[in-house]
Design a protein around this motif. Structure first.
Motif, PDB file in Angstrom:
ATOM      1  N   ASN A 153       0.810  -1.218   0.000  1.00 10.63           N
ATOM      2  CA  ASN A 153       0.000   0.000   0.000  1.00 10.63           C
ATOM      3  C   ASN A 153       0.843   1.268   0.000  1.00 10.63           C
ATOM      4  O   ASN A 153       0.328   2.360   0.144  1.00 10.63           O
ATOM      5  CB  ASN A 153      -1.005   0.002   1.170  1.00 10.63           C
ATOM      6  CG  ASN A 153      -0.323  -0.107   2.514  1.00 10.63           C
ATOM      7  OD1 ASN A 153       0.906  -0.067   2.602  1.00 10.63           O
ATOM      8  ND2 ASN A 153      -1.090  -0.236   3.567  1.00 10.63           N
ATOM      9  N   GLN A 154       2.159   1.090  -0.138  1.00  8.47           N
ATOM     10  CA  GLN A 154       3.017   2.262  -0.244  1.00  8.47           C
ATOM     11  C   GLN A 154       4.351   1.829  -0.857  1.00  8.47           C
ATOM     12  O   GLN A 154       4.677   0.641  -0.894  1.00  8.47           O
ATOM     13  CB  GLN A 154       3.230   2.911   1.125  1.00  8.47           C
ATOM     14  CG  GLN A 154       4.074   2.103   2.094  1.00  8.47           C
ATOM     15  CD  GLN A 154       4.174   2.790   3.446  1.00  8.47           C
ATOM     16  OE1 GLN A 154       3.765   2.239   4.451  1.00  8.47           O
ATOM     17  NE2 GLN A 154       4.718   3.977   3.496  1.00  8.47           N
ATOM     18  N   THR A 188       9.024 -15.904   3.027  1.00 10.15           N
ATOM     19  CA  THR A 188       9.012 -14.517   2.549  1.00 10.15           C
ATOM     20  C   THR A 188       8.415 -13.629   3.625  1.00 10.15           C
ATOM     21  O   THR A 188       7.314 -13.888   4.112  1.00 10.15           O
ATOM     22  CB  THR A 188       8.205 -14.405   1.237  1.00 10.15           C
ATOM     23  OG1 THR A 188       8.817 -15.247   0.273  1.00 10.15           O
ATOM     24  CG2 THR A 188       8.182 -12.972   0.711  1.00 10.15           C
ATOM     25  N   GLU A 189       9.159 -12.598   4.001  1.00 13.43           N
ATOM     26  CA  GLU A 189       8.699 -11.675   5.043  1.00 13.43           C
ATOM     27  C   GLU A 189       8.557 -10.273   4.464  1.00 13.43           C
ATOM     28  O   GLU A 189       9.449  -9.815   3.739  1.00 13.43           O
ATOM     29  CB  GLU A 189       9.716 -11.603   6.193  1.00 13.43           C
ATOM     30  CG  GLU A 189      10.033 -12.923   6.850  1.00 13.43           C
ATOM     31  CD  GLU A 189       8.959 -13.398   7.805  1.00 13.43           C
ATOM     32  OE1 GLU A 189       7.910 -12.735   7.925  1.00 13.43           O
ATOM     33  OE2 GLU A 189       9.175 -14.444   8.441  1.00 13.43           O
ATOM     34  N   ALA A 190       7.466  -9.605   4.829  1.00 11.50           N
ATOM     35  CA  ALA A 190       7.284  -8.205   4.430  1.00 11.50           C
ATOM     36  C   ALA A 190       7.944  -7.329   5.486  1.00 11.50           C
ATOM     37  O   ALA A 190       7.702  -7.505   6.680  1.00 11.50           O
ATOM     38  CB  ALA A 190       5.806  -7.887   4.347  1.00 11.50           C
ATOM     39  N   LEU A 191       8.778  -6.403   5.060  1.00 11.37           N
ATOM     40  CA  LEU A 191       9.365  -5.460   6.018  1.00 11.37           C
ATOM     41  C   LEU A 191       8.449  -4.241   6.116  1.00 11.37           C
ATOM     42  O   LEU A 191       7.658  -3.994   5.198  1.00 11.37           O
ATOM     43  CB  LEU A 191      10.762  -5.033   5.547  1.00 11.37           C
ATOM     44  CG  LEU A 191      11.786  -6.149   5.319  1.00 11.37           C
ATOM     45  CD1 LEU A 191      13.171  -5.548   5.056  1.00 11.37           C
ATOM     46  CD2 LEU A 191      11.867  -7.091   6.505  1.00 11.37           C
ATOM     47  N   PRO A 192       8.546  -3.483   7.196  1.00 12.15           N
ATOM     48  CA  PRO A 192       7.683  -2.291   7.301  1.00 12.15           C
ATOM     49  C   PRO A 192       7.839  -1.385   6.074  1.00 12.15           C
ATOM     50  O   PRO A 192       8.965  -1.145   5.625  1.00 12.15           O
ATOM     51  CB  PRO A 192       8.200  -1.600   8.563  1.00 12.15           C
ATOM     52  CG  PRO A 192       8.841  -2.668   9.358  1.00 12.15           C
ATOM     53  CD  PRO A 192       9.415  -3.639   8.378  1.00 12.15           C
ATOM     54  N   GLY A 193       6.728  -0.928   5.555  1.00 11.80           N
ATOM     55  CA  GLY A 193       6.738  -0.107   4.336  1.00 11.80           C
ATOM     56  C   GLY A 193       7.394   1.250   4.551  1.00 11.80           C
ATOM     57  O   GLY A 193       7.559   1.705   5.680  1.00 11.80           O
ATOM     58  N   GLY A 194       7.770   1.884   3.438  1.00 13.15           N
ATOM     59  CA  GLY A 194       8.342   3.223   3.517  1.00 13.15           C
ATOM     60  C   GLY A 194       9.861   3.229   3.541  1.00 13.15           C
ATOM     61  O   GLY A 194      10.476   4.277   3.710  1.00 13.15           O
ATOM     62  N   VAL A 216      13.711   1.054   4.648  1.00 13.74           N
ATOM     63  CA  VAL A 216      14.355   0.547   5.858  1.00 13.74           C
ATOM     64  C   VAL A 216      15.777   1.098   5.929  1.00 13.74           C
ATOM     65  O   VAL A 216      16.464   1.207   4.914  1.00 13.74           O
ATOM     66  CB  VAL A 216      14.402  -1.001   5.820  1.00 13.74           C
ATOM     67  CG1 VAL A 216      15.068  -1.548   7.059  1.00 13.74           C
ATOM     68  CG2 VAL A 216      13.007  -1.579   5.657  1.00 13.74           C
ATOM     69  N   LEU A 266      18.779  -3.234   8.269  1.00 11.63           N
ATOM     70  CA  LEU A 266      18.666  -4.254   7.225  1.00 11.63           C
ATOM     71  C   LEU A 266      19.902  -5.151   7.242  1.00 11.63           C
ATOM     72  O   LEU A 266      19.803  -6.369   7.089  1.00 11.63           O
ATOM     73  CB  LEU A 266      18.503  -3.571   5.860  1.00 11.63           C
ATOM     74  CG  LEU A 266      18.025  -4.454   4.717  1.00 11.63           C
ATOM     75  CD1 LEU A 266      16.687  -5.088   5.019  1.00 11.63           C
ATOM     76  CD2 LEU A 266      17.924  -3.650   3.426  1.00 11.63           C
ATOM     77  N   ASN A 279       2.975 -11.932   9.373  1.00 15.16           N
ATOM     78  CA  ASN A 279       3.263 -12.689   8.146  1.00 15.16           C
ATOM     79  C   ASN A 279       2.930 -14.178   8.348  1.00 15.16           C
ATOM     80  O   ASN A 279       3.619 -15.059   7.853  1.00 15.16           O
ATOM     81  CB  ASN A 279       4.727 -12.543   7.715  1.00 15.16           C
ATOM     82  CG  ASN A 279       5.083 -11.097   7.368  1.00 15.16           C
ATOM     83  OD1 ASN A 279       4.208 -10.280   7.092  1.00 15.16           O
ATOM     84  ND2 ASN A 279       6.373 -10.775   7.376  1.00 15.16           N
ATOM     85  N   PHE A 286      12.017  -6.314  12.816  1.00 15.52           N
ATOM     86  CA  PHE A 286      10.870  -5.707  12.134  1.00 15.52           C
ATOM     87  C   PHE A 286      10.345  -4.504  12.917  1.00 15.52           C
ATOM     88  O   PHE A 286      10.110  -3.441  12.348  1.00 15.52           O
ATOM     89  CB  PHE A 286       9.751  -6.752  11.954  1.00 15.52           C
ATOM     90  CG  PHE A 286      10.160  -7.911  11.106  1.00 15.52           C
ATOM     91  CD1 PHE A 286       9.873  -7.920   9.746  1.00 15.52           C
ATOM     92  CD2 PHE A 286      10.847  -8.995  11.622  1.00 15.52           C
ATOM     93  CE1 PHE A 286      10.258  -8.975   8.935  1.00 15.52           C
ATOM     94  CE2 PHE A 286      11.249 -10.054  10.829  1.00 15.52           C
ATOM     95  CZ  PHE A 286      10.948 -10.045   9.486  1.00 15.52           C
ATOM     96  N   MET A 318      12.714  -1.647  12.765  1.00 16.31           N
ATOM     97  CA  MET A 318      12.638  -0.918  11.493  1.00 16.31           C
ATOM     98  C   MET A 318      11.481   0.090  11.532  1.00 16.31           C
ATOM     99  O   MET A 318      11.605   1.212  11.050  1.00 16.31           O
ATOM    100  CB  MET A 318      12.421  -1.901  10.334  1.00 16.31           C
ATOM    101  CG  MET A 318      13.641  -2.735  10.004  1.00 16.31           C
ATOM    102  SD  MET A 318      13.236  -4.053   8.850  1.00 16.31           S
ATOM    103  CE  MET A 318      14.701  -5.089   8.959  1.00 16.31           C
ATOM    104  N   GLU A 325       6.129   9.280   5.199  1.00 21.11           N
ATOM    105  CA  GLU A 325       5.235   8.212   4.729  1.00 21.11           C
ATOM    106  C   GLU A 325       5.746   6.894   5.284  1.00 21.11           C
ATOM    107  O   GLU A 325       6.529   6.197   4.638  1.00 21.11           O
ATOM    108  CB  GLU A 325       5.180   8.210   3.211  1.00 21.11           C
ATOM    109  CG  GLU A 325       4.461   9.424   2.681  1.00 21.11           C
ATOM    110  CD  GLU A 325       4.135   9.348   1.212  1.00 21.11           C
ATOM    111  OE1 GLU A 325       4.322   8.294   0.596  1.00 21.11           O
ATOM    112  OE2 GLU A 325       3.700  10.379   0.685  1.00 21.11           O
ATOM    113  N   VAL A 381       5.027   3.394   8.244  1.00 18.18           N
ATOM    114  CA  VAL A 381       3.996   2.586   8.900  1.00 18.18           C
ATOM    115  C   VAL A 381       3.905   3.037  10.355  1.00 18.18           C
ATOM    116  O   VAL A 381       4.882   3.508  10.930  1.00 18.18           O
ATOM    117  CB  VAL A 381       4.288   1.065   8.823  1.00 18.18           C
ATOM    118  CG1 VAL A 381       4.169   0.535   7.423  1.00 18.18           C
ATOM    119  CG2 VAL A 381       5.625   0.722   9.432  1.00 18.18           C
ATOM    120  N   ASN A 400       3.037  -4.474  10.985  1.00 16.67           N
ATOM    121  CA  ASN A 400       3.921  -3.684  10.125  1.00 16.67           C
ATOM    122  C   ASN A 400       3.273  -3.170   8.850  1.00 16.67           C
ATOM    123  O   ASN A 400       3.954  -2.622   7.999  1.00 16.67           O
ATOM    124  CB  ASN A 400       5.137  -4.534   9.739  1.00 16.67           C
ATOM    125  CG  ASN A 400       6.009  -4.820  10.920  1.00 16.67           C
ATOM    126  OD1 ASN A 400       6.160  -3.985  11.802  1.00 16.67           O
ATOM    127  ND2 ASN A 400       6.560  -6.017  10.960  1.00 16.67           N
TER     128      ASN A 400
END
Lengths: 217, 179
Positions: A181-182, A194-200, A202, A207, B44, B55, B58, B122, B124, B130
């Motif tokens: 969504n961003q 597979t892991e999603a990292l916080p959007g926007g 890093v 990392l 997840n 996570f 971050m 912008e 989270v 997250n």
């Protein structure tokens, strides 16, 4: 004397040869870029057999993506992609609020098809502030490539427009499927997960810690 | 004269509804904290006991507010602190002080979120997992939680004060009767 000279010349070429081979191995080999089996355009940098895959859903006109690329992705390329630890994949997620994002994505795909994704990504982000006002992408970015190479990108884009649009749409669909969504949004795949990292975006230091942790597993 | 005053005071026995309201408020707030911690440890589709702090760290770091060492510390500690706070609220242990801690924590969260929103970051939210983008809705939700936390804290103090007053009145009455 002649033998001495020949030996010296031999040593010189040996050293030059070793230095050049080291210089070549120090640069990433964009093995993942180009055309995949079935003609799909791949926008990857590094070795596909790397233990970690990092996917970045990005928009070439998004300032946060530029900042993420400049501060994090470039370091990831140097420290993890070049040594073969991370395979970096770009996924197109052009946002509607950015009027030239789609145009930039098309050019990036055309360059990727010629195995020049890393170079076009750098050129697009490095000069984002210049082209994002008027949309004169080709005029701004062309200077980063030899004219013949850039013409090749333009020709590919003109001839394979439908294919390029389909490639972008596939990335967008994948992003929607994964609830992106961003931009930038990063996914990391390692050990089959597979892991999603916080959007926007890093921070590189965090990392790096995460990648080192995954590589230790 | 004193006897009349005592009887007037004790005749108005403490109503049950403030205590019931406080119970509902503190349990709801406690559950919110427990759920918030759960989303930081389970996401997840799996538990992340061994790597949750990467996570969450971050998400904290994206606010650009605290130094790196604090990001690491908060990333590791905060979810467990939220669990402890949530359980303390649900059980009602030291409610007045726990209420103050919850209010201060929520105030700090809202301060950080409002700053990030004003700066146009912008990012989270990092509040519940997250994937939630920071925006007016997340600010409004955390604002409501702060109101609830303050209400629980004030309610806990008032009820305690009232209980002490009733106890004092009963003790005074006992003294009067025995003398």
């Amino acid at each position: 004397m002649n033998t001495f000279l020949v030996r010296r010349i031999g040593i010189f070429f040996l050293i030059v040869g070793m230095a050049s081979s080291l210089a070549v191995s120090a640069r990433p080999i964009p093995q993942g870029a180009g055309l995949a089996a079935g003609g799909a355009i791949r926008k990857g940098i590094g070795s596909t057999s790397a233990p970690i895959t990092m996917e970045v859903f990005g928009d070439f006109q998004c300032p946060a993506c530029r900042s993420f690329f400049e501060s994090t992705v470039k370091q990831v390329i140097d420290d993890y992609v070049v040594p073969g630890k991370v395979y970096l994949v770009h996924r197109d997620f052009p946002l509607e609020i950015h009027p030239y994002a789609m145009q930039a994505a098309r050019l990036a795909n055309a360059a990727a098809a010629s195995g020049q994704f890393e170079a076009i990504e750098r050129a697009l982000y490095d000069h984002q502030e210049q082209w994002s006002i008027k949309g004169n992408i080709e005029e701004v970015v062309a200077g980063s490539f030899p004219p013949a190479t850039f013409k090749k990108f333009q020709a590919y884009e003109a001839q394979h427009l439908a294919e390029i649009n389909a490639s972008i749409d596939r990335d967008k669909s994948l992003g929607n499927q994964r609830s992106v969504n961003q931009t930038p949004t990063v996914f990391v795949t390692a050990h089959g997960k597979t892991e999603a990292l916080p959007g926007g975006g890093v921070d590189y230091k965090l990392l790096k810690q995460y990648f080192d942790y995954l590589l230790r597993q | 004269m004193a006897t009349t005053a005592i009887s007037a005071d004790t005749s108005a026995r403490p109503a049950a509804w403030p205590r019931a309201l406080l119970l509902i408020g503190r349990v709801a707030l406690g559950l919110v904290f427990v759920v918030a911690a759960y989303t930081k440890l389970h996401f997840n589709g799996a538990w992340h006991f061994s790597d949750y702090y990467f996570f969450f760290g971050m998400a904290i770091n994206s606010y650009n507010m605290v130094p790196f060492w604090a990001v690491e510390l908060m990333g590791r500690v905060l979810p467990w602190f939220e669990v402890a706070l949530g359980l303390a609220l649900i059980s009602g242990i030291a409610l007045r002080w726990v209420g103050i801690v919850a209010s201060v924590l929520l105030l700090a969260f809202i301060g950080g979120m409002a700053r990030a929103y004003v700066l146009g970051l912008e990012i989270v939210c990092g509040c519940f997992g997250n994937s939630e983008k920071l925006g007016p809705l997340t600010l409004a939700r955390d604002g409501s939680l702060l109101v609830l936390a303050l209400a629980v804290t004030v309610g806990a103090f008032l009820i305690k004060k009232r209980a002490e007053r009733v106890r004092a009145v009963l003790a005074a009455r006992q003294e009067t009767v025995s003398s």
